[in-house]
Design an enzyme around this catalytic site. Structure first.
Site, PDB file in Angstrom:
ATOM      1  CE1 TYR A 129      -7.768  -4.884  -2.626  1.00  0.00           C
ATOM      2  CE2 TYR A 129      -5.620  -4.398  -3.537  1.00  0.00           C
ATOM      3  CZ  TYR A 129      -6.630  -4.111  -2.656  1.00  0.00           C
ATOM      4  OH  TYR A 129      -6.500  -3.059  -1.796  1.00  0.00           O
ATOM      5  NE  ARG A 148      -3.627  -2.146   2.764  1.00  0.00           N
ATOM      6  CZ  ARG A 148      -3.406  -3.307   3.371  1.00  0.00           C
ATOM      7  NH1 ARG A 148      -2.226  -3.539   3.938  1.00  0.00           N
ATOM      8  NH2 ARG A 148      -4.347  -4.233   3.430  1.00  0.00           N
ATOM      9  NE  ARG A 186      -2.896  -3.407  -1.328  1.00  0.00           N
ATOM     10  CZ  ARG A 186      -2.542  -4.341  -0.447  1.00  0.00           C
ATOM     11  NH1 ARG A 186      -1.278  -4.734  -0.380  1.00  0.00           N
ATOM     12  NH2 ARG A 186      -3.434  -4.879   0.346  1.00  0.00           N
ATOM     13  CE  LYS A 191      -6.576  -0.518   4.463  1.00  0.00           C
ATOM     14  NZ  LYS A 191      -7.805  -0.642   3.643  1.00  0.00           N
ATOM     15  CG  HIS A 231      -4.847   1.195  -3.786  1.00  0.00           C
ATOM     16  ND1 HIS A 231      -4.077   0.893  -2.683  1.00  0.00           N
ATOM     17  CD2 HIS A 231      -5.921   0.373  -3.742  1.00  0.00           C
ATOM     18  CE1 HIS A 231      -4.674  -0.061  -1.976  1.00  0.00           C
ATOM     19  NE2 HIS A 231      -5.796  -0.400  -2.610  1.00  0.00           N
ATOM     20  CG  HIS A 254      -6.450  -8.796   0.820  1.00  0.00           C
ATOM     21  ND1 HIS A 254      -6.480  -8.981  -0.539  1.00  0.00           N
ATOM     22  CD2 HIS A 254      -6.308  -7.454   1.006  1.00  0.00           C
ATOM     23  CE1 HIS A 254      -6.368  -7.825  -1.158  1.00  0.00           C
ATOM     24  NE2 HIS A 254      -6.266  -6.879  -0.245  1.00  0.00           N
TER      25      HIS A 254
END
Length: 308
Positions: free
Chosen positions: A288, A162, A256, A185, A253, A279
């Protein structure tokens, strides 16, 4: 608007935000959005019920009040996606408040979000990604800035980082080895392999960087020596889009997304890619990627436990 909240409601909001930051590892931008969404909801209740609300009235919220709130948002032309985001924040707040105050926030938690079509990410083609990376260096006449931009873009595409993760690298991550230990995250840690070109690009930047890379500052710096702002990378990509004729979806982004898609298209294992991206859900990783359905189903059949 904040003045319309009772001290008890305002304190509850601040306590919840603190919990989100310390326990859930929510990012600063996420906390800002949470605060605005829940504060707006509490202000709505204040005016809807005719005055500042203490905690007791908050625990007695009704389904009709939830419907009135959502109807008001629709009347203001708030999009379905934004309404869903606001409702998610309110539900999170009420789950926490219900546990703390000992009540069941059924009216809030049973409220359904409006349906909206999820926008699938649009990765670059392999050729477009190669052309983009090859064009980065020429975007700046300052050698160390050019090297910096190449390093960041190569990390995004070559390692699937990210933008916040790439710009958050510190001298503690140096020298870059075969892997990077990334805190993503929710404070989730993952190990990301580093390809040779990404490692070389970072080393080239480090040789040219004019600033002292101490332990308490990010590796990637702005032209004045402060932390590199994500906006700079967004502007870089905007210039490259115009130069190379790429779509508006070609953002930092998107690199990615491209990393995941190209790995899967080359035969990469879906669960392995899930780990590389950090994830929690395999379905998120699938979103994605942008490959033909036959290839995707083949990867699913190999990765899904029910297929064995």
């Amino acid at each position: 608007m904040t003045l319309a909240l009772s001290p008890a409601a305002r304190d509850a909001l601040e306590d919840w935000l603190s919990a989100q930051k310390s326990l859930q590892g929510a990012a600063a931008n996420t906390l800002t959005a949470y605060a605005a969404d829940v504060r707006d909801f509490l202000v709505f209740l204040t005016f809807h019920q005719g005055g500042p609300q203490g905690l007791a009235p908050l625990t007695r919220i009704s389904i009709s009040e939830m419907r009135s709130w959502m109807a008001g948002l629709r009347a203001e032309d708030v999009g379905a996606r934004s309404v869903a985001r606001k409702l998610s924040a309110v539900k999170s707040f009420y789950r926490w408040l219900g546990e703390r105050e000992g009540f069941e926030p059924t009216a809030v938690l049973s409220t359904r979000a409006p349906k909206f079509e999820k926008k699938l990410p649009r990765p670059l083609s392999v050729d477009a990604a190669r052309n983009l990376i090859a064009s980065v260096e020429a975007q700046s006449q300052t050698p160390w800035v050019a090297a910096r931009d190449v390093a960041v873009v190569t990390l995004l595409y070559g390692c699937g980082l990210r933008i916040s993760e790439a710009l958050g690298l510190t001298p503690a991550h140096l020298p870059i080895g075969d892997v990077l230990r990334i805190i993503g995250k929710g404070n989730k840690e993952r190990i990301v392999p580093v390809i040779g070109p990404a490692r070389d690009a970072v080393e080239a930047y480090l040789r040219l960087c004019p600033f002292d890379l101490t332990q308490d500052a990010p590796v990637f710096r702005g032209v004045r020596g402060g932390p590199l702002n994500p906006r700079s990378m967004q502007q870089l990509m905007a210039g490259l889009r115009l130069q190379l004729g790429l779509p508006a979806t070609a953002t930092p982004h998107a690199l990615r997304h491209s990393f995941a898609t190209h790995l899967l298209a080359a035969g990469g294992d879906l669960r392995a890619i899930q780990e590389l991206l950090g994830h929690a859900s395999l379905s998120t990783t699938q979103a994605y990627t942008s490959v033909d359905s036959v290839h995707l189903m083949s990867a699913y059949n190999k990765a899904h436990p029910k297929a064995h």
